[in-house]
Write an enzyme that holds these catalytic residues in place. Structure first.
Site, PDB file in Angstrom:
ATOM      1  N   ASP A   1      64.209 -26.075  25.510  1.00 49.93           N
ATOM      2  CA  ASP A   1      65.325 -26.898  25.974  1.00 49.93           C
ATOM      3  C   ASP A   1      65.724 -26.495  27.392  1.00 49.93           C
ATOM      4  O   ASP A   1      65.995 -27.345  28.248  1.00 49.93           O
ATOM      5  CB  ASP A   1      66.500 -26.737  25.014  1.00 49.93           C
ATOM      6  CG  ASP A   1      67.748 -27.469  25.484  1.00 49.93           C
ATOM      7  OD1 ASP A   1      67.755 -28.709  25.434  1.00 49.93           O
ATOM      8  OD2 ASP A   1      68.706 -26.791  25.897  1.00 49.93           O
TER       9      ASP A   1
ATOM     10  N   GLU B   1      60.235 -29.710  22.377  1.00 51.52           N
ATOM     11  CA  GLU B   1      60.851 -28.609  23.122  1.00 51.52           C
ATOM     12  C   GLU B   1      60.154 -27.286  22.821  1.00 51.52           C
ATOM     13  O   GLU B   1      59.942 -26.463  23.732  1.00 51.52           O
ATOM     14  CB  GLU B   1      62.331 -28.517  22.782  1.00 51.52           C
ATOM     15  CG  GLU B   1      63.148 -29.664  23.352  1.00 51.52           C
ATOM     16  CD  GLU B   1      64.628 -29.524  23.098  1.00 51.52           C
ATOM     17  OE1 GLU B   1      65.414 -29.964  23.963  1.00 51.52           O
ATOM     18  OE2 GLU B   1      65.012 -28.999  22.030  1.00 51.52           O
TER      19      GLU B   1
END
Length: 222
Positions: free
Chosen positions: A47, A113
């Site tokens: 992220d 991610e």
């Protein structure tokens, strides 16, 4: 353990051959199969890597836009449905190691991610950045106007008319603990309440706001 054939296909889709394939295995493993070696820690790192690269891409692409407009673009580019779109385009869902019926768009987004983090750890920032630029370049360039989050657009609409702020309430939750579906109701003064569902509360609230905007005849794109 993720099958070698799956690892080969994922490497091909990512455009990166892993020196340490355990990173790739972890990125593809859901906690329903192996809680101690799931993708969750990698997702946390991915992220941040994604955010860094996308932020740089936006500043390069829109050198004259103010921070608020860049921020709206950023939020749209790193939210779960955008990640899920990238992951589904790569066929990620077919290779996630998870229990029966577990994999959904929310998990695909998380895995993307995690895969970004795995590439970062295995090959460095240049490898992760190359992947992000390849799959986000068209998304960054695609909208000439900064998008508005439906919740923000709805709040601005009611404030412009001196109405009370929208009220969001969770009115239902279904599905197993590892893959819940939330139902949220939004109420706006003078309008019928509407409901929407999503794989997390924020997604459900955003969808409910979008439905409310449509019911009110409000364009949320500008």
């Amino acid at each position: 353990m993720v099958r070698a054939a799956s690892l080969d296909k994922v490497e091909g889709a990512l455009g990166h051959r892993f020196a340490d394939r355990t990173l790739l295995e972890h990125a593809l493993t859901h906690s329903s199969m192996d809680p101690g070696n799931s993708y969750e820690r990698l997702e946390f790192l991915g992220d941040r890597v994604l955010g860094l690269v996308v932020a740089q891409m936006l500043l390069e692409r829109f050198p004259d836009e103010p921070e608020g407009a860049i921020g709206r673009r950023f939020a749209a580019l790193v939210r779960a449905d955008t990640l899920a779109g990238v992951g589904n385009g790569l066929g990620v869902a077919d290779h996630v190691r998870a229990g029966p019926g577990v994999v959904n768009d929310s998990i695909v987004a998380d895995v993307v991610e995690a895969l970004i983090a795995a590439m970062f750890l295995d090959g460095g920032i240049a490898v992760a950045e190359a992947f992000i630029r390849k799959h986000w370049e068209e998304l960054v360039a695609g909208d000439p106007n900064p998008p508005r989050d439906p919740k923000t657009a709805l709040q601005e609409w009611v404030q412009a008319r001196a109405l009370g702020l929208p009220v969001y309430d969770e009115v239902g939750r279904s599905g197993p603990d590892h893959a819940p579906v939330f139902t949220v109701e939004v109420r706006v003064e003078g309008a019928e309440p509407v409901r929407a569902s999503g794989t997390n509360k924020r997604a459900a609230e955003r969808e409910a706001a979008a439905i409310m905007l449509g019911m009110l005849g409000v364009d949320s794109d500008g």
